[in-house]
Design an enzyme around this catalytic site. Structure first.
Site: not given
Length: 239
Positions: A53, A80, A132, A145, A147, A149
């Site tokens: 994790n 990734n 992204s 999300y 923010a 990326k």
């Protein structure tokens, strides 16, 4: 064999884009440690799995120490791993916000904080951060999300400066994929997929191996004079 004898770490490497990146690097001779919370869904003689994790700071340090003890160095890091918890801002919960921030930003930081300085010490390396298209353009319902990326792009430019400040060729770049046909998108209705494809100049969605080919390029000496950059691999998408 562009990556012969190189040691690579790929987070989120069990499936999807991470799987294709792991295989692309392995096929070019790298020994790949595919880090993920789940089991690998494939086999390759040059790929080994490691359950982790990435939000666990101590777990990341343990993984780093064990990898250095076993292989002596890490030449390539591909950050990734990432998650989504989509919601309109007015409905987004603290849990949705915190979890995405934790995985997509802290998780990227947790391994790089050890591996980046190690690359400085061994005289070079390549770090590839997967951002992204929504980190570049934003997207409705993905405040958390997008923010993270966008934050990954800031980390990329910062680390490109920081890890090369002593003249050591540690290169740090980002890839910003558009909509890519992973298992997640396979659950999306076809009419929406067609809509996403229509937003691109090429009028189609991407394939995971198309992202992997760019990662392979950035990991190799073919990209020896490229650092601090974001490569948009989105078919000419505009959100």
């Amino acid at each position: 064999m562009k990556l012969k004898d190189k040691i690579a770490v790929v987070t989120g490497g069990a499936q999807g884009i991470g799987q294709e990146i792991s295989l692309a690097l392995a096929n070019e001779g790298a020994k790949v440690i595919a880090v993920d919370m789940g089991e690998l869904k494939y086999e390759h003689e040059n790929v080994e799995g490691y359950k982790l994790n990435i939000t666990d700071t101590e777990g990341c340090k343990k993984f780093y120490d064990q990898t250095i003890e076993k292989y002596g160095r890490i030449d390539i890091l591909v950050n990734n791993a990432g998650i989504t918890r989509d919601s309109m801002t007015r409905k987004m919960t603290d849990e949705q916000w915190d979890l995405v921030i934790d995985v997509n930003l802290k998780g990227v930081f947790n391994l790089t904080r050890y591996i980046g300085p190690q690359m400085e010490a061994i005289g070079g390396g390549s770090i590839i951060n997967i951002s992204s298209v929504v980190g570049v353009f934003g997207n409705i319902g993905q405040a958390n999300y997008s923010a993270t990326k966008a934050g990954v792009l800031g980390l990329t430019m910062t680390w490109a400066k920081e890890f090369a400040r002593k003249g050591v060729p540690v290169r740090v770049n980002a890839i910003a994929p558009g909509y890519v046909m992973t298992d997640i998108l396979k659950t999306v209705p076809q009419d929406l997929l067609d809509q996403f494809a229509g937003l691109t100049m090429l009028k189609r969605l991407g394939q995971p191996e198309e992202i992997a080919k760019v990662a392979l390029f950035l990991a190799s000496d073919d990209a020896s004079y490229i650092t601090g950059q974001t490569i948009n691999v989105n078919g000419g998408m505009r959100l």
